[in-house]
Scaffold this active site. Structure first.
Site, PDB file in Angstrom:
ATOM      1  N   GLY A  46       9.913  15.857 -46.284  1.00  0.00           N
ATOM      2  CA  GLY A  46      10.325  16.152 -44.916  1.00  0.00           C
ATOM      3  C   GLY A  46      10.262  14.883 -44.084  1.00  0.00           C
ATOM      4  N   GLN A  51      10.243   9.471 -36.814  1.00  0.00           N
ATOM      5  CA  GLN A  51       9.800   8.547 -37.866  1.00  0.00           C
ATOM      6  C   GLN A  51      10.804   7.435 -38.158  1.00  0.00           C
ATOM      7  OE1 GLN A  51       8.630  12.104 -40.507  1.00  0.00           O
ATOM      8  NE2 GLN A  51       7.165  10.522 -41.118  1.00  0.00           N
ATOM      9  N   CYS A  92       1.592  11.643 -45.162  1.00  0.00           N
ATOM     10  CA  CYS A  92       2.703  11.452 -44.244  1.00  0.00           C
ATOM     11  C   CYS A  92       3.352  10.107 -44.539  1.00  0.00           C
ATOM     12  CB  CYS A  92       2.186  11.497 -42.808  1.00  0.00           C
ATOM     13  SG  CYS A  92       3.480  11.238 -41.585  1.00  0.00           S
ATOM     14  N   LEU A  93       4.682  10.095 -44.554  1.00  0.00           N
ATOM     15  CA  LEU A  93       5.393   8.843 -44.810  1.00  0.00           C
ATOM     16  C   LEU A  93       5.091   7.803 -43.743  1.00  0.00           C
ATOM     17  CD1 LEU A  93       8.928  10.124 -45.902  1.00  0.00           C
ATOM     18  CD2 LEU A  93       7.042   9.382 -47.361  1.00  0.00           C
ATOM     19  N   HIS A 134       3.998  20.613 -40.442  1.00  0.00           N
ATOM     20  CA  HIS A 134       3.728  19.167 -40.383  1.00  0.00           C
ATOM     21  C   HIS A 134       4.799  18.455 -39.541  1.00  0.00           C
ATOM     22  CE1 HIS A 134       2.581  15.203 -42.412  1.00  0.00           C
ATOM     23  NE2 HIS A 134       3.765  14.920 -41.886  1.00  0.00           N
ATOM     24  N   GLU A 135       6.069  18.796 -39.802  1.00  0.00           N
ATOM     25  CA  GLU A 135       7.162  18.156 -39.053  1.00  0.00           C
ATOM     26  C   GLU A 135       7.152  18.580 -37.581  1.00  0.00           C
ATOM     27  OE1 GLU A 135       8.474  15.763 -40.538  1.00  0.00           O
ATOM     28  OE2 GLU A 135       7.778  16.360 -42.521  1.00  0.00           O
ATOM     29  N   HIS A 138       5.014  16.424 -35.648  1.00  0.00           N
ATOM     30  CA  HIS A 138       5.639  15.140 -35.303  1.00  0.00           C
ATOM     31  C   HIS A 138       6.411  15.230 -33.991  1.00  0.00           C
ATOM     32  CE1 HIS A 138       4.843  12.352 -38.518  1.00  0.00           C
ATOM     33  NE2 HIS A 138       5.218  13.192 -39.453  1.00  0.00           N
TER      34      HIS A 138
END
Ligand code: ZN
Length: 173
Positions: A46, A51, A92-93, A134-135, A138
């Site tokens: 995701g 990001q 997380c990226l 999670h997204e 963000h």
């Protein structure tokens, strides 16, 4: 070419994102493809617009890792959450090498718009449900690593959509 992601502790990740206006302009359509490319390139499931540097309320997701069937969620809103939750370790990226233990709702119902502006309402379970939560964090400037005790300041990064249970921190450390 490797797409550069916005990474922790960059304060840009702490900004809340704005609603995406419809119809989508060319730039936003291209951005969605760019987000999918970035997600696959970095082997994520995701990725939110913030990001890659855009404060827009949208994210892409592909929990199948098939690299071809990603979904895009625009102006998403969680309208129902299961009482049952599960704590699991998340990465997380935007925070490479770090993880956070996060308690998430096992099932959620998400309302969102697709690329044509059509409103959808769908139920998601398990990994997809976790990924969406999670997204969604963000979009409010919150990261999974914030859930570890002491990492998150509620006053500093206030958000309207977060609920009390999302702030439950590890009490056994
Ligand atoms: Zn993330």
């Amino acid at each position: 070419m490797q797409i550069e992601l916005v990474k922790y502790p960059d304060v840009f990740l702490r900004s809340a994102s704005n609603n995406v206006p419809f119809p989508l302009d060319d730039k936003t359509s291209r951005l969605i493809k760019f987000m999918a490319k970035a997600m696959y390139q970095h082997h994520g499931i995701g990725l939110a617009a913030i990001q890659v540097g855009y404060q827009l309320r949208m994210f892409v997701m592909d929990c199948s890792r098939s690299q071809e069937s990603y979904k895009v969620f625009i102006n998403p809103e969680i309208i129902e959450k299961s009482i049952e939750t599960l704590r699991d370790n998340e990465g997380c990226l935007s925070a490479p090498g770090k993880t956070g233990d996060v308690r998430r709702h096992i099932r959620i119902i998400l309302k969102y718009q697709d690329e044509n502006g059509k409103e959808e309402k769908k139920t998601f379970y398990n990994l997809e449900s976790r990924c969406i939560q999670h997204e969604m964090d963000h979009l409010e400037g919150k990261l999974c690593i914030d859930y570890e005790k002491g990492n998150y300041s509620r006053d500093k990064h206030k958000s309207q959509t977060m609920v009390e249970s999302d702030f439950r921190v590890k009490s056994d450390t």
